[in-house]
Design an enzyme around this catalytic site. Structure first.
Site, PDB file in Angstrom:
ATOM      1  N   GLY A  56      -3.285  10.890 -14.196  1.00  0.00           N
ATOM      2  CA  GLY A  56      -3.563  10.091 -13.013  1.00  0.00           C
ATOM      3  C   GLY A  56      -4.153   8.752 -13.415  1.00  0.00           C
ATOM      4  O   GLY A  56      -4.799   8.635 -14.464  1.00  0.00           O
ATOM      5  N   ARG A  65      -8.409   4.339   0.648  1.00  0.00           N
ATOM      6  CA  ARG A  65      -7.157   4.436   1.413  1.00  0.00           C
ATOM      7  C   ARG A  65      -6.218   5.483   0.824  1.00  0.00           C
ATOM      8  O   ARG A  65      -5.444   6.092   1.556  1.00  0.00           O
ATOM      9  CB  ARG A  65      -6.479   3.085   1.558  1.00  0.00           C
ATOM     10  CG  ARG A  65      -5.480   3.104   2.686  1.00  0.00           C
ATOM     11  CD  ARG A  65      -5.084   1.757   3.216  1.00  0.00           C
ATOM     12  NE  ARG A  65      -4.567   0.869   2.226  1.00  0.00           N
ATOM     13  CZ  ARG A  65      -5.247  -0.149   1.705  1.00  0.00           C
ATOM     14  NH1 ARG A  65      -6.496  -0.400   2.082  1.00  0.00           N
ATOM     15  NH2 ARG A  65      -4.710  -0.933   0.799  1.00  0.00           N
ATOM     16  N   ASP A  68       0.202   7.498  -1.510  1.00  0.00           N
ATOM     17  CA  ASP A  68       0.647   6.815  -0.288  1.00  0.00           C
ATOM     18  C   ASP A  68       2.026   7.295   0.170  1.00  0.00           C
ATOM     19  O   ASP A  68       2.363   7.232   1.352  1.00  0.00           O
ATOM     20  CB  ASP A  68       0.751   5.289  -0.511  1.00  0.00           C
ATOM     21  CG  ASP A  68      -0.341   4.698  -1.372  1.00  0.00           C
ATOM     22  OD1 ASP A  68      -0.906   5.424  -2.199  1.00  0.00           O
ATOM     23  OD2 ASP A  68      -0.612   3.499  -1.235  1.00  0.00           O
ATOM     24  N   ASP A 102       8.573   2.247  -0.194  1.00  0.00           N
ATOM     25  CA  ASP A 102       7.907   2.142   1.109  1.00  0.00           C
ATOM     26  C   ASP A 102       8.868   2.072   2.293  1.00  0.00           C
ATOM     27  O   ASP A 102       8.611   1.367   3.281  1.00  0.00           O
ATOM     28  CB  ASP A 102       6.948   0.944   1.105  1.00  0.00           C
ATOM     29  CG  ASP A 102       5.681   1.284   0.350  1.00  0.00           C
ATOM     30  OD1 ASP A 102       5.228   2.444   0.444  1.00  0.00           O
ATOM     31  OD2 ASP A 102       5.153   0.404  -0.354  1.00  0.00           O
TER      32      ASP A 102
HETATM   33  N1  GLY Z   1       0.446   1.572   0.310  1.00  0.00           N
HETATM   34  C1  GLY Z   1      -0.290   0.501  -0.252  1.00  0.00           C
HETATM   35  C2  GLY Z   1      -1.624   0.322   0.337  1.00  0.00           C
HETATM   36  O1  GLY Z   1      -2.086   1.167   1.099  1.00  0.00           O
HETATM   37  O2  GLY Z   1      -2.241  -0.688   0.033  1.00  0.00           O
END
Ligand code: GLY
Length: 392
Positions: free
Chosen positions: A222, A236, A164, A104
């Site tokens: 997946g 999300r 993400d 991240d």
């Molecule tokens: N990238 C982790 C989340 O969106 O919770």
């Protein structure tokens, strides 16, 4: 693609509503400065109040990002000063590799340090962001062509990427431009192509995480961590996919990223309830499950990003109008109105909800979440003025 869905039912936010909402957000950021200038903000609120924590979570970049957006909105040097104090904390974190065993780096270093370098010319911010880009490069697997999401690189059980990560790639594109070293860009290009190939299902929903075979690099399967089930679409994740594909299209200019954006968006819009804020997983379209307001803010930013990239003026207008409808819903029904009830900006986000089938720890359910607040402010900023993005 024409957008026909619940999205047509809500009135788009006007310029005046956007301006007022941004003023409210900036006032809340200002009120928070005494608590969060030398401390970080927790990833999510507890009973709608963010605790102060150390800078050791993946989410720590979003609060400084809000400070920089507040600086852009006001020109007030108080914000710039606070943003630069955070830069020192982010430099310390990457130099000492504090809780950096994950991918991240973009979420951490784009809104905190690339913003600081762009807006204040802060050289320590540039240095920190380049070190973060180097750390991201170390997580790249040639076998399979992807950046590993979590955990130690040597563990076979960690041989996976997650959707993400598309939002972490802009750090690499930026580093390639800053240094002239094409390796950063090459890794971003390969990772984006891998995501495009394996993360989207035939029905245009998405896998949250995807495992590769460590021996051959062949796609394995997946699975979800934070979504409801392996075969559902975590809201999300779909939102990161939408904004991420728009950013890939900006950086790579290849039509398949725009096509993927269209596909992911069409699926997402079909699964929205009337107020355009999704349930935490798109398997739910009605009932009492918690919402994830942060997904709506992320998607609004993705639509506005793509609106700047499409050639067709009518399509750009359609994307902007849909974003304004989503933002109107956030302003009316989700934004914090009374600062005595919350030190966040947007209520009803969901970080991780435990289900019988997923592998996350339940936390931050029906709370403010740091990235929800940040992307809400980014969307308001994008609707207010031409904006030089922190993501490129
Ligand atoms: N990238 C982790 C989340 O969106 O919770």
């Amino acid at each position: 693609m024409t957008i026909h869905s619940q999205a047509d039912l809500l009135t788009p936010a006007t310029d005046a509503q956007v301006a007022q909402a941004l003023d409210v957000a900036v006032a809340q950021v200002r009120a928070n400065l005494p608590h969060f200038t030398y401390r970080a903000q927790n990833h999510s609120s507890v009973n709608n109040i963010y605790p102060a924590v150390e800078n050791d979570q993946w989410t720590a970049g979003f609060w400084p990002g809000e400070i920089w957006l507040a600086y852009e909105a006001t020109g007030d040097k108080t914000f710039r000063h606070a943003g630069q104090i955070h830069v020192q904390s982010f430099l310390h974190r990457i130099v000492n590799r504090i809780e950096t065993d994950h991918h991240d780096m973009g979420f951490l270093y784009n809104p905190s340090c690339i913003a600081a370098f762009k807006l204040a010319g802060d050289e320590d911010a540039r240095k920190a962001a380049l070190l973060a880009a180097d750390q991201l490069v170390e997580r790249f697997h040639e076998v399979g062509g992807f950046i590993q999401a979590w955990g130690r690189m040597s563990e076979p059980g960690n041989y996976r990427y997650i959707i993400d990560c598309l939002l972490n790639l802009p750090l690499l594109y930026w580093a390639a431009r800053e240094t002239g070293n094409p390796r950063y860009r090459e890794i971003a290009r390969i990772h984006a192509a891998t995501t495009l190939k394996h993360s989207i299902r035939p029905d245009d929903s998405t896998y949250h995480t995807f495992f590769m075979d460590p021996a051959t690099g062949a796609p394995s399967h997946g699975a979800t961590k934070q979504g409801y089930r392996d075969d559902s679409s975590w809201a999300r994740g779909q939102a990161w996919g939408i904004y991420g594909m728009a950013l890939c299209y900006r950086h790579e200019g290849r039509p398949e990223y725009m096509q993927a954006f269209d596909r992911l968006l069409a699926y997402y819009l079909k699964r929205l309830p009337q107020d355009l804020v999704p349930y935490w997983d798109l398997i739910f379209t009605e009932g009492d499950e918690p919402r994830d307001s942060s997904s709506a803010a992320i998607v609004a930013c993705g639509l506005l990003e793509m609106a700047d990239l499409v050639d067709d003026a009518a399509r750009a207008e359609e994307l902007r109008t849909t974003a304004r409808r989503m933002v109107a819903s956030l302003i009316d029904n989700y934004a914090v109105k009374d600062p005595s009830t919350s030190n966040g900006l947007v209520l009803h986000g969901t970080y991780s909800k435990k289900s019988p089938y997923n592998t996350c720890r339940g936390e931050g359910v029906d709370e403010c979440v740091a990235w929800g607040d940040y992307y809400y402010m980014e969307a308001l900023t994008r609707l207010s003025r031409p904006w030089s993005s922190y993501w490129w």
